[in-house]
Design an enzyme around this catalytic site. Sequence first.
Site, short mmCIF file in Angstrom:
data_model
loop_
_atom_site.label_atom_id
_atom_site.label_comp_id
_atom_site.label_asym_id
_atom_site.label_seq_id
_atom_site.Cartn_x
_atom_site.Cartn_y
_atom_site.Cartn_z
N ASP A 240 0.86 -1.19 0.00
CA ASP A 240 0.00 0.00 0.00
C ASP A 240 0.89 1.24 0.00
O ASP A 240 2.11 1.12 0.02
CB ASP A 240 -0.89 -0.02 1.25
CG ASP A 240 -2.24 0.63 1.03
OD1 ASP A 240 -3.25 -0.07 1.11
OD2 ASP A 240 -2.27 1.84 0.76
N HIS A 286 -2.29 6.22 3.50
CA HIS A 286 -3.42 5.34 3.25
C HIS A 286 -3.12 3.96 3.84
O HIS A 286 -3.98 3.32 4.45
CB HIS A 286 -3.62 5.28 1.74
CG HIS A 286 -4.72 4.40 1.25
ND1 HIS A 286 -4.54 3.08 0.94
CD2 HIS A 286 -6.03 4.66 0.97
CE1 HIS A 286 -5.67 2.57 0.49
NE2 HIS A 286 -6.60 3.51 0.50
N SER A 475 -11.18 0.01 -0.27
CA SER A 475 -9.88 -0.11 0.39
C SER A 475 -10.02 -0.51 1.85
O SER A 475 -9.11 -1.11 2.40
CB SER A 475 -9.17 1.23 0.39
OG SER A 475 -8.57 1.46 -0.84
C1 NAG Z 1 -5.99 -3.87 1.17
O1 NAG Z 1 -6.80 -3.81 0.05
C2 NAG Z 1 -7.50 -2.61 -0.08
C3 NAG Z 1 -8.39 -2.74 -1.25
O2 NAG Z 1 -7.77 -3.35 -2.32
C4 NAG Z 1 -6.51 -1.46 -0.25
O3 NAG Z 1 -7.18 -0.24 -0.37
C5 NAG Z 1 -5.60 -1.46 0.92
O4 NAG Z 1 -4.63 -0.48 0.74
C6 NAG Z 1 -4.96 -2.80 1.08
N1 NAG Z 1 -4.21 -2.88 2.25
C7 NAG Z 1 -3.12 -3.47 2.26
C8 NAG Z 1 -2.49 -3.47 3.58
O5 NAG Z 1 -2.60 -4.00 1.27
#
Ligand code: NAG
Length: 590
Positions: A240, A286, A475
């Site tokens: 992320d 995020h 997300s």
């Molecule tokens: C998990 O998946 C969501 C949606 O795809 C995304 O917005 C979020 O950043 C992801 N989190 C991680 C920790 O990968």
Amino acid sequence: MKKFINLFFLLVTTLFINFSIAKSIDTWENKSANDTVSSFDNHQMTDIEENLYGDNYYIVFANYTLVDASESTHNKRQEKEEKQKEFIYSLMNEINNLIVGNIDTYEDPNTVEEIINNEKLRKRNEQNDEDNIGTVIRLTTLNEISILSAYLSEELIEHVKDMSGVYDCMPNRRFNYGTTYNSNDIKNDTKWKSFKVKKADGHLSLISQGKYDKNLVGKYDTNYYYPESNGKDVDIYIIDSSFNFNQKEFDDTNRTVKCIGVFNEYGNYINNYTEKYCVSPSKYEHGTVVADMAGGINHGVATNANIYGIAVDLKPSFASIMASLNRIKKFYLNNKKGIRRNIFNFSFGYYSYLSTKTSDVVALENVIDDLVNNYNAVFFACAYNDGLPVKDENNNKGMYPCILDNVICVGSTNGMYESDYPITNSMRPEVYMKASFSNYGDGVDIYAPGYVSIPFLYSLNYVLSPPNSYWSGTSFSTPIVAGIAASIMSENPTTQFNKETMFNYLKQTGIKNAIEDIEFNDPSNLFANNGKHIVYSSDDTYNGCGINAGNNKCGNDLCCSYNGYCVDDKNLCKIENGCQSKYGLCNYKY
Ligand SMILES: *[C@@H]1O[C@H](CO)[C@@H](O)[C@H](O)[C@H]1NC(C)=O
Ligand SMILES: *[C@@H]1O[C@H](CO)[C@@H](O)[C@H](O)[C@H]1NC(C)=O
Ligand SMILES: *[C@@H]1O[C@H](CO)[C@@H](O)[C@H](O)[C@H]1NC(C)=O
Ligand SMILES: *[C@@H]1O[C@H](CO)[C@@H](O)[C@H](O)[C@H]1NC(C)=O
Ligand SMILES: *[C@@H]1O[C@H](CO)[C@@H](O)[C@H](O)[C@H]1NC(C)=O
Ligand SMILES: *[C@@H]1O[C@H](CO)[C@@H](O)[C@H](O)[C@H]1NC(C)=O
Ligand SMILES: *[C@@H]1O[C@H](CO)[C@@H](O)[C@H](O)[C@H]1NC(C)=O
């Protein structure tokens, strides 16, 4: 014993009638447990009591009638009240003297000495003076009953019980405010080995109860119920944008929460991060919020799961994703022995052709298949936020990686509240509806709440929205389901899950046909749930029956219909029409 407990609660509810104090034994809480996190269950009742013994504050119950049984006539009432007062003060003095004279019976004499000295130094306030005698506090007097509190050693309990007028002396246990729930019912419902309960955000309460129906339940239950293991020894990998793990949400030592890389858009590994802080070019944290939803202490689902973050750009490139997955495989999955518990959460996606997959999609699919087939990884990805079908056959496009076979694709429902912090209880009527932003349709596997509160608490360096607001998006639904998967894995430590078995489990625990604006019996009409389905009421009022109403039974010769209503209805009262005989009468008069 039971009799006294009931008596105690009866007195207390009379005194604090305005608070909704729980009404059943089930809601006693371990005194030493955290205020917001109660952890107990019926089987442990005796343990809890044992734990509360030792040096502690105890409650002393005295009944003046036991020392003076003379009738109180109208004339003598005042006299009797005076005598009762004298009795109480002499009892309080007696207990205080017992404490002061027996400091050597305490496990920790320093603490009791400190309490005694503080009492001596305490500024006397005329108002309450008479309710404090040394270390003894009079909590209340109601008719002939007086209730005191005193710091006793275990040895002194019996001495206090022997005092004239005293009929019990017991640990100062804690009530849970709010919901009365039944631990045995929850255990049977969930099969959890042991569980915890805390007051929590709407997104957490929604996934730990069946579908709330305001016609059946007095007041929405804002508790989050979760298994005690809650993701222990499960690894959640999150790719992320930036992560800042220097947050209260991750401030525990029992698990690993750390950054394991930063990749730039070309897939170059950048070694410029610390375990607690990894910043991608977009700098937007995020990732912190996503990680929090998956496993943060207060706002997250799987509070014991390990969380590994790799920071990539907010709009991650194919190169950065491939490089991240490769790093995870090479350094984190390859050396794992035994049962693998790896969960990947993808918060990104892009559209590509449905008919002929482009090379990047094919490559991503192959890498995911390798991790799923050879490393038992379970992937979750968001359906994305365009309000479109994830598979749009007409326009020959689909959302990848969500629609890949080996990925569990997560869409969003609306939030519990407009802003669920602080919890306002203003239930949004459309709470069990698909969020307007969520992609949907064939290809979405499961839905979860898509609004989360950001009260925070966070010391985010880069935020896009003000504090005390809420964020929304698939997300946030995705890590919620990933967190549920982690809790399922930790509750079943000897099972090797794969995508198929995990999805089957989620289908079992999830609530079918809960989403009102998705067609009935559509396979995607599945609302994520962690296994606890009983719907409780936080004001203990039930208008319905069965699992959707606290396992309440119908009274007044009514029967419990298939959907939880107490009715007197020729058709609904028939067993063959789903009448629930456990919660009411069926077939009896028709
Ligand atoms: C998990 O998946 C969501 C949606 O795809 C995304 O917005 C979020 O950043 C992801 N989190 C991680 C920790 O990968
Ligand atoms: C109770 O919870 C608060 C907030 O999470 C925490 O700061 C505190 O240390 C906890 N207390 C105990 C005794 O666990
Ligand atoms: C009750 O509190 C004690 C002391 O902190 C703790 O050891 C015990 O595990 C708790 N019991 C439960 C059921 O939470
Ligand atoms: C107090 O003691 C008397 C005499 O034993 C008894 O009749 C009465 O029920 C007791 N009061 C309560 C509230 O238990
Ligand atoms: C336990 O749950 C099952 C369904 O899983 C139900 O049939 C059974 O009646 C429950 N038992 C009790 C004691 O509630
Ligand atoms: C940490 O783990 C140990 C052992 O599993 C457990 O006893 C303890 O309660 C855990 N602490 C927290 C804060 O979860
Ligand atoms: C780490 O490198 C990335 C990519 O070059 C950059 O955007 C980010 O600001 C760097 N982080 C820090 C903490 O310097």
